[in-house]
Write a protein that holds these residues in place. Structure first.
Motif, mmCIF file in Angstrom:
data_model
loop_
_atom_site.group_PDB
_atom_site.id
_atom_site.type_symbol
_atom_site.label_atom_id
_atom_site.label_comp_id
_atom_site.label_asym_id
_atom_site.label_seq_id
_atom_site.Cartn_x
_atom_site.Cartn_y
_atom_site.Cartn_z
ATOM 1 N N ALA A 166 1.004 -1.249 -0.048
ATOM 2 C CA ALA A 166 0.006 -0.003 -0.042
ATOM 3 C C ALA A 166 0.883 1.067 0.115
ATOM 4 C CB ALA A 166 -0.845 -0.104 1.101
ATOM 5 N N VAL A 167 1.798 1.233 0.777
ATOM 6 C CA VAL A 167 2.877 2.492 0.835
ATOM 7 C C VAL A 167 3.567 2.520 -0.602
ATOM 8 C CG1 VAL A 167 4.866 3.052 1.614
ATOM 9 C CG2 VAL A 167 3.357 2.176 3.159
ATOM 10 N N MET A 168 3.952 1.415 -1.161
ATOM 11 C CA MET A 168 4.578 1.618 -2.672
ATOM 12 C C MET A 168 3.379 2.219 -3.713
ATOM 13 S SD MET A 168 7.433 0.877 -2.648
ATOM 14 C CE MET A 168 7.933 1.486 -0.937
ATOM 15 N N LEU A 169 2.126 1.579 -3.527
ATOM 16 C CA LEU A 169 1.299 2.212 -4.510
ATOM 17 C C LEU A 169 0.766 3.523 -4.336
ATOM 18 C CD1 LEU A 169 -0.740 -1.181 -4.817
ATOM 19 C CD2 LEU A 169 0.787 -0.245 -6.632
ATOM 20 N N ALA A 170 0.583 3.881 -3.057
ATOM 21 C CA ALA A 170 0.172 5.231 -2.741
ATOM 22 C C ALA A 170 1.217 6.449 -3.090
ATOM 23 C CB ALA A 170 -0.081 5.456 -1.199
ATOM 24 N N THR A 171 2.600 6.023 -2.825
ATOM 25 C CA THR A 171 3.807 6.636 -3.198
ATOM 26 C C THR A 171 3.590 7.040 -4.746
ATOM 27 O OG1 THR A 171 4.842 5.848 -1.328
ATOM 28 C CG2 THR A 171 6.113 7.014 -3.107
ATOM 29 N N VAL A 172 3.297 6.055 -5.599
ATOM 30 C CA VAL A 172 3.535 6.192 -7.068
ATOM 31 C C VAL A 172 2.452 6.876 -7.454
ATOM 32 C CG1 VAL A 172 3.033 4.629 -9.083
ATOM 33 C CG2 VAL A 172 4.713 3.960 -7.655
ATOM 34 N N ASN A 173 1.120 6.628 -6.676
ATOM 35 C CA ASN A 173 -0.030 7.604 -7.090
ATOM 36 C C ASN A 173 0.065 9.198 -6.822
ATOM 37 O OD1 ASN A 173 -2.411 8.032 -7.932
ATOM 38 N ND2 ASN A 173 -3.495 7.447 -6.303
ATOM 39 N N VAL A 174 0.684 9.357 -5.628
ATOM 40 C CA VAL A 174 1.010 10.734 -5.274
ATOM 41 C C VAL A 174 2.145 11.613 -6.079
ATOM 42 C CG1 VAL A 174 1.715 12.102 -3.343
ATOM 43 C CG2 VAL A 174 0.187 10.452 -2.835
ATOM 44 N N VAL A 175 3.036 10.815 -6.254
ATOM 45 C CA VAL A 175 4.122 11.544 -6.991
ATOM 46 C C VAL A 175 3.784 11.547 -8.582
ATOM 47 C CG1 VAL A 175 6.447 11.222 -8.043
ATOM 48 C CG2 VAL A 175 5.945 10.468 -5.397
ATOM 49 N N GLY A 176 3.107 10.436 -9.145
ATOM 50 C CA GLY A 176 2.517 10.602 -10.645
ATOM 51 C C GLY A 176 1.588 11.536 -10.567
ATOM 52 N N GLY A 177 0.655 11.610 -9.587
ATOM 53 C CA GLY A 177 -0.460 13.008 -9.634
ATOM 54 C C GLY A 177 0.245 14.179 -9.783
ATOM 55 N N TYR A 178 1.174 14.502 -8.731
ATOM 56 C CA TYR A 178 1.731 15.713 -8.792
ATOM 57 C C TYR A 178 2.462 15.957 -10.125
ATOM 58 C CZ TYR A 178 0.428 16.667 -4.223
ATOM 59 O OH TYR A 178 -0.428 16.959 -2.978
ATOM 60 N N LEU A 179 3.148 14.899 -10.629
ATOM 61 C CA LEU A 179 3.978 15.486 -11.772
ATOM 62 C C LEU A 179 2.891 15.720 -12.807
ATOM 63 C CD1 LEU A 179 6.700 12.378 -11.722
ATOM 64 C CD2 LEU A 179 7.000 14.903 -11.406
ATOM 65 N N VAL A 180 1.582 14.936 -12.881
ATOM 66 C CA VAL A 180 0.689 15.394 -14.022
ATOM 67 C C VAL A 180 0.164 16.831 -13.881
ATOM 68 C CG1 VAL A 180 -1.608 14.520 -14.769
ATOM 69 C CG2 VAL A 180 0.312 12.872 -14.637
ATOM 70 N N THR A 181 -0.165 17.050 -12.528
ATOM 71 C CA THR A 181 -0.648 18.417 -12.251
ATOM 72 C C THR A 181 0.376 19.333 -12.472
ATOM 73 O OG1 THR A 181 -2.034 17.425 -10.415
ATOM 74 C CG2 THR A 181 -1.412 19.801 -10.296
ATOM 75 N N ASP A 182 1.610 19.340 -12.174
ATOM 76 C CA ASP A 182 2.777 20.056 -12.752
ATOM 77 C C ASP A 182 2.736 20.372 -14.125
ATOM 78 O OD1 ASP A 182 4.808 22.153 -11.962
ATOM 79 O OD2 ASP A 182 5.795 20.527 -12.750
ATOM 80 N N ARG A 183 2.572 19.243 -14.888
ATOM 81 C CA ARG A 183 2.540 19.365 -16.346
ATOM 82 C C ARG A 183 1.563 19.870 -16.985
ATOM 83 N NH1 ARG A 183 4.053 14.257 -20.266
ATOM 84 N NH2 ARG A 183 4.032 15.418 -22.204
ATOM 85 N N MET A 184 0.129 19.804 -16.483
ATOM 86 C CA MET A 184 -0.853 20.473 -16.658
ATOM 87 C C MET A 184 -0.893 22.027 -16.475
ATOM 88 S SD MET A 184 -4.318 18.002 -16.167
ATOM 89 C CE MET A 184 -4.053 17.507 -14.587
#
Length: 91
Positions: A66-84
């Motif tokens: 759960a820690v690994m999946l949530a970390t990937v979700n948080v980091v990926g989400g912030y990268l996508v938000t920054d790109r948008m």
């Protein structure tokens, strides 16, 4: 019998979530992504407490996953938000 209820709730939540997200206008995707990242951050804190607790081995491994999946979700989400948000900046 409880499994049938849980399966029903899972299917219903998938359907409702899909219908809600499908009808979101494009201008609201960035703010919703930021809100979803905040919720995933809360999930990450809960997963950390599960993985670090003195529980059974299966709970520790599930917490680690759960820690690994949530970390990937948080980091990926912030990268996508920054790109948008970068699309709106003037060059």
């Amino acid at each position: 019998m409880t499994g049938i209820y849980l399966l029903f709730i899972l299917i219903l939540s998938i359907f409702v979530g899909f219908e809600i997200i499908r009808k979101v206008p494009a201008t609201l995707h960035t703010p919703l992504m930021s809100g979803a990242n905040a919720i995933s951050g809360i999930t990450l804190i809960g997963a950390l407490s599960l993985a670090g607790g003195e529980n059974q081995h299966i709970a520790t491994w599930l917490g680690f996953c759960a820690v690994m999946l949530a970390t990937v979700n948080v980091v990926g989400g912030y990268l996508v938000t920054d790109r948008m948000l970068a699309m709106f900046k003037k060059r």
